[in-house]
Design a protein around this motif. Structure first.
Motif, PDB file in Angstrom:
ATOM      1  N   ILE A  68      -4.558  -5.634  -7.017  1.00 40.56           N
ATOM      2  CA  ILE A  68      -5.346  -4.421  -6.764  1.00 40.56           C
ATOM      3  C   ILE A  68      -6.764  -4.801  -6.348  1.00 40.56           C
ATOM      4  O   ILE A  68      -7.279  -4.328  -5.338  1.00 40.56           O
ATOM      5  CB  ILE A  68      -5.358  -3.506  -8.008  1.00 40.56           C
ATOM      6  CG1 ILE A  68      -3.954  -2.975  -8.281  1.00 40.56           C
ATOM      7  CG2 ILE A  68      -6.357  -2.360  -7.828  1.00 40.56           C
ATOM      8  CD1 ILE A  68      -3.794  -2.307  -9.636  1.00 40.56           C
ATOM      9  N   LEU A  69      -7.405  -5.673  -7.122  1.00 43.70           N
ATOM     10  CA  LEU A  69      -8.784  -6.062  -6.811  1.00 43.70           C
ATOM     11  C   LEU A  69      -8.880  -6.844  -5.508  1.00 43.70           C
ATOM     12  O   LEU A  69      -9.818  -6.665  -4.739  1.00 43.70           O
ATOM     13  CB  LEU A  69      -9.375  -6.884  -7.962  1.00 43.70           C
ATOM     14  CG  LEU A  69      -9.695  -6.096  -9.220  1.00 43.70           C
ATOM     15  CD1 LEU A  69     -10.154  -7.035 -10.326  1.00 43.70           C
ATOM     16  CD2 LEU A  69     -10.734  -5.028  -8.963  1.00 43.70           C
ATOM     17  N   ARG A  70      -7.919  -7.700  -5.259  1.00 45.73           N
ATOM     18  CA  ARG A  70      -7.971  -8.517  -4.041  1.00 45.73           C
ATOM     19  C   ARG A  70      -7.696  -7.706  -2.783  1.00 45.73           C
ATOM     20  O   ARG A  70      -8.076  -8.115  -1.690  1.00 45.73           O
ATOM     21  CB  ARG A  70      -6.984  -9.676  -4.159  1.00 45.73           C
ATOM     22  CG  ARG A  70      -7.457 -10.701  -5.171  1.00 45.73           C
ATOM     23  CD  ARG A  70      -6.502 -11.853  -5.322  1.00 45.73           C
ATOM     24  NE  ARG A  70      -7.031 -12.825  -6.260  1.00 45.73           N
ATOM     25  CZ  ARG A  70      -6.286 -13.572  -7.052  1.00 45.73           C
ATOM     26  NH1 ARG A  70      -4.973 -13.489  -7.010  1.00 45.73           N
ATOM     27  NH2 ARG A  70      -6.846 -14.421  -7.876  1.00 45.73           N
ATOM     28  N   ASN A  71      -7.044  -6.555  -2.914  1.00 42.19           N
ATOM     29  CA  ASN A  71      -6.702  -5.741  -1.756  1.00 42.19           C
ATOM     30  C   ASN A  71      -7.637  -4.563  -1.537  1.00 42.19           C
ATOM     31  O   ASN A  71      -7.426  -3.783  -0.620  1.00 42.19           O
ATOM     32  CB  ASN A  71      -5.255  -5.249  -1.860  1.00 42.19           C
ATOM     33  CG  ASN A  71      -4.278  -6.389  -1.696  1.00 42.19           C
ATOM     34  OD1 ASN A  71      -4.471  -7.271  -0.878  1.00 42.19           O
ATOM     35  ND2 ASN A  71      -3.231  -6.380  -2.502  1.00 42.19           N
ATOM     36  N   VAL A  72      -8.659  -4.432  -2.360  1.00 47.31           N
ATOM     37  CA  VAL A  72      -9.594  -3.306  -2.210  1.00 47.31           C
ATOM     38  C   VAL A  72     -10.187  -3.294  -0.812  1.00 47.31           C
ATOM     39  O   VAL A  72     -10.246  -2.264  -0.154  1.00 47.31           O
ATOM     40  CB  VAL A  72     -10.712  -3.369  -3.278  1.00 47.31           C
ATOM     41  CG1 VAL A  72     -11.837  -2.401  -2.954  1.00 47.31           C
ATOM     42  CG2 VAL A  72     -10.154  -3.080  -4.646  1.00 47.31           C
ATOM     43  N   GLY A  73     -10.588  -4.424  -0.310  1.00 48.23           N
ATOM     44  CA  GLY A  73     -11.229  -4.505   1.001  1.00 48.23           C
ATOM     45  C   GLY A  73     -10.293  -4.279   2.166  1.00 48.23           C
ATOM     46  O   GLY A  73     -10.722  -3.994   3.268  1.00 48.23           O
ATOM     47  N   SER A  74      -8.985  -4.393   1.935  1.00 49.85           N
ATOM     48  CA  SER A  74      -8.041  -4.255   3.043  1.00 49.85           C
ATOM     49  C   SER A  74      -7.448  -2.851   3.153  1.00 49.85           C
ATOM     50  O   SER A  74      -6.613  -2.614   4.007  1.00 49.85           O
ATOM     51  CB  SER A  74      -6.910  -5.278   2.894  1.00 49.85           C
ATOM     52  OG  SER A  74      -6.173  -5.022   1.716  1.00 49.85           O
TER      53      SER A  74
END
Length: 163
Positions: A68-74
């Motif tokens: 979830i955190l790693r995909n926030v920007g995408s």
């Protein structure tokens, strides 16, 4: 970026971890309000991560929180993204990858973070104090007396951070 600070570690019937963000991924223990899917008995031979009477299943927590955190920007869409993190506390800080992902999310210029951190008491938590001391963080102290009146201020702050 904004962080909301709870006066106590838990609101009445409060939640811990990422359960409020993804309720379909795990139930809450009714007696404690703690996310049942992230607590377990220790595996034989593995280091036990404990907070009080609870053993934290770090691997399960990381499987849930890190993508979830790693995909926030995408995430698609125009304008800034709002990332909700409830909460950054003792249980979550057993995970070094989570700490790194939180720092990266906080440093992302296209992301507004709305989260909860525990009120200072006892031994300071390094990441929590780091967040509290950031110049781009606004801390609201939430109490039983003011929690219903704070919503307009929090919404206005999140909206102004997204501009």
């Amino acid at each position: 970026m904004d962080f909301i600070q709870k006066k106590s570690g838990r609101e009445e019937g409060g939640q811990d971890s990422m359960s409020s963000l993804c309720p379909e991924l795990g139930g809450l223990c009714p007696e404690s309000g703690t996310d049942a899917s992230l607590l377990s008995e220790p595996m034989p031979g593995k280091r036990e991560c404990r907070v009080g009477q609870y053993v934290v299943d770090v691997a399960s927590f990381e499987q849930l929180a890190l993508p979830i955190l790693r995909n926030v920007g995408s995430c698609g869409g125009l304008g800034p993204r709002v990332c909700v993190i409830d909460e950054i506390g003792k249980m979550e800080l057993f995970s070094q990858p989570f700490i790194q992902a939180v720092r990266q999310t906080l440093s992302s210029p296209a992301t507004v973070v709305l989260g909860t951190i525990p009120a200072p008491k006892g031994k300071p938590l390094a990441l929590v104090e780091e967040i509290r001391g950031r110049p781009d963080v606004k801390v609201f102290s939430v109490t039983k007396e003011n929690r219903t009146r704070l919503l307009p201020d929090v919404v206005a702050c999140v909206q102004s951070c997204g501009k």
